[in-house]
Design a protein around this motif. Structure first.
Motif, PDB file in Angstrom:
ATOM      1  N   GLY A   1       0.791  -1.222   0.000  1.00  0.00           N
ATOM      2  CA  GLY A   1       0.000   0.000   0.000  1.00  0.00           C
ATOM      3  C   GLY A   1       0.825   1.275   0.000  1.00  0.00           C
ATOM      4  O   GLY A   1       0.330   2.340  -0.392  1.00  0.00           O
TER       5      GLY A   1
ATOM      6  N   ASP B   1       0.951   2.496  -3.496  1.00  0.00           N
ATOM      7  CA  ASP B   1      -0.316   3.104  -3.907  1.00  0.00           C
ATOM      8  C   ASP B   1      -0.433   4.521  -3.368  1.00  0.00           C
ATOM      9  O   ASP B   1      -0.843   5.444  -4.087  1.00  0.00           O
ATOM     10  CB  ASP B   1      -1.500   2.263  -3.398  1.00  0.00           C
ATOM     11  N   ALA B   2      -0.061   4.696  -2.112  1.00  0.00           N
ATOM     12  CA  ALA B   2      -0.141   6.022  -1.501  1.00  0.00           C
ATOM     13  C   ALA B   2       0.805   6.995  -2.196  1.00  0.00           C
ATOM     14  O   ALA B   2       0.423   8.139  -2.499  1.00  0.00           O
ATOM     15  CB  ALA B   2       0.189   5.927  -0.012  1.00  0.00           C
TER      16      ALA B   2
ATOM     17  N   ARG C   1       5.139  -0.900  -7.515  1.00  0.00           N
ATOM     18  CA  ARG C   1       3.980  -1.696  -7.129  1.00  0.00           C
ATOM     19  C   ARG C   1       3.766  -2.869  -8.083  1.00  0.00           C
ATOM     20  O   ARG C   1       3.419  -3.975  -7.659  1.00  0.00           O
ATOM     21  CB  ARG C   1       2.709  -0.826  -7.096  1.00  0.00           C
TER      22      ARG C   1
END
Length: 322
Positions: A245, A248-249, A275
């Protein structure tokens, strides 16, 4: 198709992207198999020692007409392209993975070369990134051209799995994503991949083909890569988990500015690339199930990842002792 192209006879072969690790290995394999190797380097670029036995050309990939005349002058039979963008950023990918390759293809057609071998990547099966779309665009152009083609799509390289060697030798844990088993690959060495590519020159069944290829199996997870590295270093395995994550952030924040700034666009793409490799296996993708298949991923060569790790650790130890 010329007779030399299918009977194993010596060919005059241009290697583009010859200064990279795979390009240098391809030049070496060509010479070992008795071919005449021509290495295309950027003007002013240093000549790697591994290219000493090759004929060096400094033609401009932005000038396909001039490059075509040079290829004709040197009577080039076949072209092997190891061109790839260094960063994967959108503009870099468009310039290198697509435009430079397209110019090289036009030059090869103009000069009368009869075979174009492209080093692509297995990750283009599921294209989510700029460089993957650029590679696919060129693959389409190559397939539509009048020249015979071979597209080689390797899995992970040993070099791409070597980024944590220094970290482990410094006593730090090996970084994994999730439980370390989100992805698998069949990594292949530079030397084995180079031999596979050069073999395409004289194997008729590889003309007009798109060829996924990995190294000797079995497929391994990221955690298993770490275990092999610790074994090669003679240390007990230690791991630290990095949440997927985070990428993604980072991509989400950076993407807010990518419409206005190349810097933001590049950094956002780097986060997306990170990612992708943290979540996607480098194996053949089953088009029906949508799952990656180790069994469907062909294997070639004999070099193993643990032997590569041992050699890299030994080299670092020698340098440290000097």
């Amino acid at each position: 198709m010329s007779a030399e192209g299918v009977d194993g006879g010596a060919r005059r072969v241009l290697v583009a992207g010859a200064s990279g690790t795979i390009g240098r290995a391809v030049v070496k394999a060509l010479i070992e198999q008795g071919h005449a190797a021509f290495a295309l380097l950027r003007s002013g670029a240093d000549q790697p020692a591994e290219l000493a036995e090759a004929t060096i050309l400094h033609d401009d990939l932005c000038d396909p007409s001039g490059l075509g005349r040079s290829l004709a002058e040197h009577r080039i039979d076949a072209v092997i392209s190891c061109i790839a963008s260094r960063s994967g950023a959108p503009k870099d990918a468009e310039a290198a993975d697509f435009r430079s390759n397209l110019n090289l293809l036009n030059a090869a057609e103009q000069s009368g070369a009869d075979h174009f071998i492209l080093l692509s990547a297995i990750c283009v099966q599921r294209p989510l990134l700029a460089f993957q779309h650029a590679k696919i665009a060129f693959e389409r152009a190559l397939k539509a051209s009048r020249i015979d083609h071979t597209i080689v799509r390797p899995t992970a390289f040993f070099k791409s799995l070597s980024g944590q060697i220094d970290r482990v030798l410094a006593g730090k844990p090996f970084l994994i994503f999730g439980n370390g088993e989100l992805t698998r690959c069949k990594p292949i060495s530079d030397a084995d991949l180079a031999r596979y590519i050069v073999d395409c020159l004289h194997l008729p069944e590889r003309r007009g083909a798109t060829l996924p290829i990995g190294g000797p199996g079995p497929a391994i997870t990221l955690k298993q890569q770490g275990e092999l590295l610790f074994e090669a270093a003679g240390r007990e395995p230690r791991f630290r988990t990095v949440p997927v994550g985070l990428f993604d952030a980072a991509a989400g924040v950076l993407s807010l500015g990518e419409r206005y700034s190349d810097w933001f666009a590049e950094k956002a793409e780097y986060a997306r690339i990170a990612r992708y490799y943290a979540t996607q296996s480098m194996l053949v993708l089953d088009p029906v199930s949508g799952e990656y298949s180790a069994e469907a991923t062909p294997e070639f060569g004999q070099d193993t990842l643990i032997d590569h790790y041992r050699a890299q650790i030994a080299a670092r130890t020698r340098r440290g002792a000097q």
